[in-house]
Enzyme design. Structure first.
Site, PDB file in Angstrom:
ATOM      1  CB  ALA A  32      -0.493  -7.229   6.206  1.00 23.89           C
ATOM      2  N   GLY A  33      -1.269 -10.062   4.155  1.00 29.99           N
ATOM      3  CA  GLY A  33      -1.453 -11.038   3.082  1.00 29.99           C
ATOM      4  C   GLY A  33      -2.396 -11.819   2.259  1.00 29.99           C
ATOM      5  N   GLY A  68       2.622  -7.759   1.398  1.00 33.25           N
ATOM      6  CA  GLY A  68       2.723  -7.953   0.157  1.00 33.25           C
ATOM      7  C   GLY A  68       2.768  -9.819  -0.554  1.00 33.25           C
ATOM      8  CE  LYS A 100      -3.453  -0.528   7.480  1.00 27.61           C
ATOM      9  NZ  LYS A 100      -1.856  -0.432   6.667  1.00 27.61           N
TER      10      LYS A 100
END
Lengths: 260, 69, 392
Positions: free
Chosen positions: A188-189, A162, A101
């Site tokens: 993400a998010g 985050g 990743k």
């Protein structure tokens, strides 16, 4: 997941019944991590690659996880293509996997990806035989370029890492989904289950969750919620939502009503 | 001043001739799983630890997986 | 579970060897020696200079409560309730003050993101049924006037007190020696002697110190004591924490409560020292105080308490939290008869001192284990499915 066997997630040469990639950090403690990951049904778990302590002590996160998961090393914390490439290579050596990743961070405040370095690193790693899953902005052009250099998936962000703000630009994600043949993993998010449902309804193939589970009030319960959200959202996508209209349309017959 | 080497970002005197010796000096368990080593930005595969040389001013990184997103 | 305590027909109590001269080891030694046992404490360094010394002495069962740790919270609260009376008992035995302070703890938010996080934490604490109070920014500053004018909210926990942990170390050492305990400093236990499944004593160097009971209270080093079978090796790792101390004017301190700011906590001592902690690092036994570690602690503190700017920085140090898989301690009997655990306290060692010391000494003296500590046996890890898979 019902129908899961008929509807697997395929990335490169591997198939998965779960559409979740889950992080191994941010949990209240190690046991909470193990319990939450098991509850989430995830088959892919990300880990970071870090310098060992030369003063001994401790077990690695992998000793705790055991051998039941596909371990996906990330390059989190790298700010240049050079560091990210070396970290990926170290991850390959340590974990005997050519999957990575790929993250190349642009600054500490937003944690947004540095697109220029990301593309450079992705190209180099693909040439080196890696299966590259790159964390990128939700920019369709960037995702297309990542596809062009040979990445195995695209991983556009929903919002900053985050932040828990969910999918700030679902329209971009739709465009990315429509234009690419690669799996789209929203990275993400994610803040809660409804963000996951939305990602799935948009046709994205998988979701990466870390803080959303690890920092939740009850990570184990949230892990289960995310698992159900993936299933609900994926099924809703396959079932096909009805068009949105401005006026009502009765769902019972108009004729034969008493009193008329 | 004698020769020095950087191990995980820390400068120390060079006392070893190979990666294997250096890991032993650092008390790293050579049989531990999930370890990886790079010298000057190039990964040294486990099979080559005992033969791969280390020299003055080399930059050695020893890593393993850690919890992370 | 085995682990029966052998009764000795001649001596008034069992002979006990304690591995680790921190707060737990000294405290248990004190109780047992006072009850007439022949006790020996073995400490690899100077007494109490590891986690017991490095700690901040916060007795913060409430403010520090974390998700999924309900069982641990109960234990923490029980020990917290024991503290005031227990402190007096230690003070009387040692003839010195522990500087116990009961002003309470304030958690402070500055930025908008901090407030969101504080709301989340406040709800978590309320969900646990804890008495904590939400404060406006103005009210928070009324209670601590030197906090930044940007302070936007606070949570007050009246029940979270503090103690000077270094004084506690000194006091327990005095009380232990006064009760007749033997102390071996800079003496590493080279092996736990086990025969027929029972602990028989410990080796220090080449010399066997025979004992009926061996207490493992070696903190972050507990997993590495030689001679323990796998089933009695506690799954404990060190988690590094960096800390600094600033010196305030004790007659005009900047703060009086324990204050949590985003990214750091501040414990003001009666002598004017302001303890600031702590980083959380999985770095083994790495003892470096780093620029980045100190920078973060000071920057995070300065954002909320700009008045620290002119204070002298008087000390910086590193400690190792002894941390188990679930962050909870490992207490009571083990699969080895006569081997008793008092370790793995993570960041709660000072808070959990009274319950640990009293429950473990009671168990050794009377063979009964306090119900409150029963969920914290080492067997909870042995039974873990994941653990078994990992070992296979």
């Amino acid at each position: 997941m019902s129908n899961a066997l008929a509807d697997p997630l395929t990335i490169a040469d591997k198939s998965f019944t779960s559409r979740l990639l889950i992080g191994s950090g941010t949990y209240p403690n190690q046991q909470a991590m193990l319990d939450a990951i098991r509850e989430s049904g995830a088959q892919i778990v990300t880990v970071a690659i870090r310098r060992i302590s030369l003063d001994g002590g401790g077990e690695t996160v992998l000793d705790a996880l055991g051998g039941d998961y596909t371990i996906l090393p990330n390059t989190a914390g790298c700010y240049t293509a050079k560091d990210a490439v070396l970290t990926a290579q170290l991850g390959r050596e340590a974990l005997e996997t050519n999957w990575v990743k790929l993250e190349v961070i642009g600054d500490r405040e937003t944690l947004y990806p540095d697109t220029e370095h990301l593309l450079t690193a992705a190209e180099e790693l693909v040439r080196d035989g890696f299966t590259v899953l790159p964390y990128s902005t939700d920019d369709p052009i960037v995702c297309r370029k990542l596809e062009d250099v040979g990445c195995a998936a695209v991983m556009p962000l929903g919002s900053p890492i985050g932040s828990g703000m969910g999918l700030l630009n679902p329209y971009n994600l739709e465009i990315i989904r429509a234009q690419t043949a690669l799996p789209v993993v929203v990275d993400a998010g994610i803040g809660t289950a409804s963000d996951v449902v939305l990602a799935m309804e948009l046709g994205c193939d998988a979701v990466m969750a870390a803080s959303a589970v690890g920092r939740a009030r009850d990570p184990v319960i949230m892990a289960r919620a995310i698992r159900h959200a993936l299933e609900a959202g994926r099924l809703a996508y396959r079932g096909g939502r009805i068009p949105k209209k401005r006026h009502g349309e009765a769902s019972s017959p108009g004729r034969g009503v008493i009193g008329t | 001043m004698g020769d020095s080497i950087s191990v995980n970002g820390i400068e120390r005197p060079l006392t070893d001739k190979t990666v294997g010796e250096l890991l032993a000096t650092e008390n790293v368990d050579l049989d531990a799983r999930f370890l990886a080593v790079a010298v000057n930005g190039a990964v040294v595969p486990r099979a080559e630890w005992n033969a791969a040389p280390v020299a003055a001013d080399d930059d050695v990184e020893i890593v393993r997986p850690a919890p992370g997103g | 579970m085995t682990g029966e305590i052998p009764k000795s027909p001649t001596a008034p109590g069992p002979r006990v060897a304690i591995i680790g001269g921190g707060v737990c080891g000294l405290g248990i030694g004190w109780r047992l020696a006072a009850a007439g046992c022949r006790v020996e404490v073995f400490e690899r360094d100077k007494t109490g200079r590891a986690a017991s010394w490095a700690a901040a002495g916060m007795l913060a069962a409430r403010a520090e409560a974390e998700p999924l740790e309900d069982t641990l919270l109960e234990l923490n609260l029980k020990s917290q309730r024991m503290w005031p009376e227990w402190a007096q008992e230690v003070e009387a035995a040692a003839g010195m003050a522990l500087d116990y302070r009961d002003e309470g703890t304030l958690i402070v938010a500055v930025t908008r993101d901090d407030v969101e996080q504080l709301h989340f934490h406040h709800e978590l604490l309320r969900g646990f049924g804890l008495e904590v109070e939400w404060l406006s920014g103005a009210e928070t500053r009324r209670r601590e006037p030197f906090l930044s004018p940007k302070t936007s909210a606070g949570v007050y926990s009246a029940g979270d007190h503090q103690v000077d942990n270094r004084k506690l170390v000194t006091a327990l050492e005095l009380a232990y020696l006064d009760a007749g305990g033997a102390l071996y400093e800079e003496t590493e236990v080279t092996r736990v002697e086990i025969a027929n499944g029972a602990a028989r004593g410990v080796f220090a160097g080449d010399e066997l110190h025979e004992a009926d009971v061996v207490v493992l209270a070696a903190g972050a080093w507990s997993r590495e004591i030689p001679g323990l079978p796998a089933s009695a090796r506690p799954p404990i790792r060190p988690i590094k924490g960096q800390m600094v101390a600033l010196q305030m004017d004790p007659s005009a301190p900047l703060i009086r409560h324990v204050v949590w700011v985003p990214g750091a906590y501040l414990a003001p001592r009666l002598d004017g020292r302001l303890i600031i902690g702590a980083t959380v690092e999985e770095k083994g036994f790495d003892t470096d105080v780093t620029a980045g570690g100190v920078l973060n602690l000071l920057l995070n503190t300065w954002e909320a308490l700009p008045g620290i700017d002119e204070l002298p920085l008087v000390e910086s140090w590193v400690g190792f939290r002894p941390t188990s898989r679930d962050d909870a301690p490992i207490l009571g009997p083990s699969p080895v008869e006569g081997l008793v655990m008092a370790t793995g306290h993570h960041r709660n060692g000072i808070l959990l001192a009274p319950i640990t010391i009293d429950a473990v000494s009671d168990y050794i003296l009377k063979g009964r284990l306090d119900a409150a500590v029963r969920p914290f046996g080492i067997d909870r890890f042995r039974l873990s499915e994941v653990e078994q898979r990992g070992a296979a």
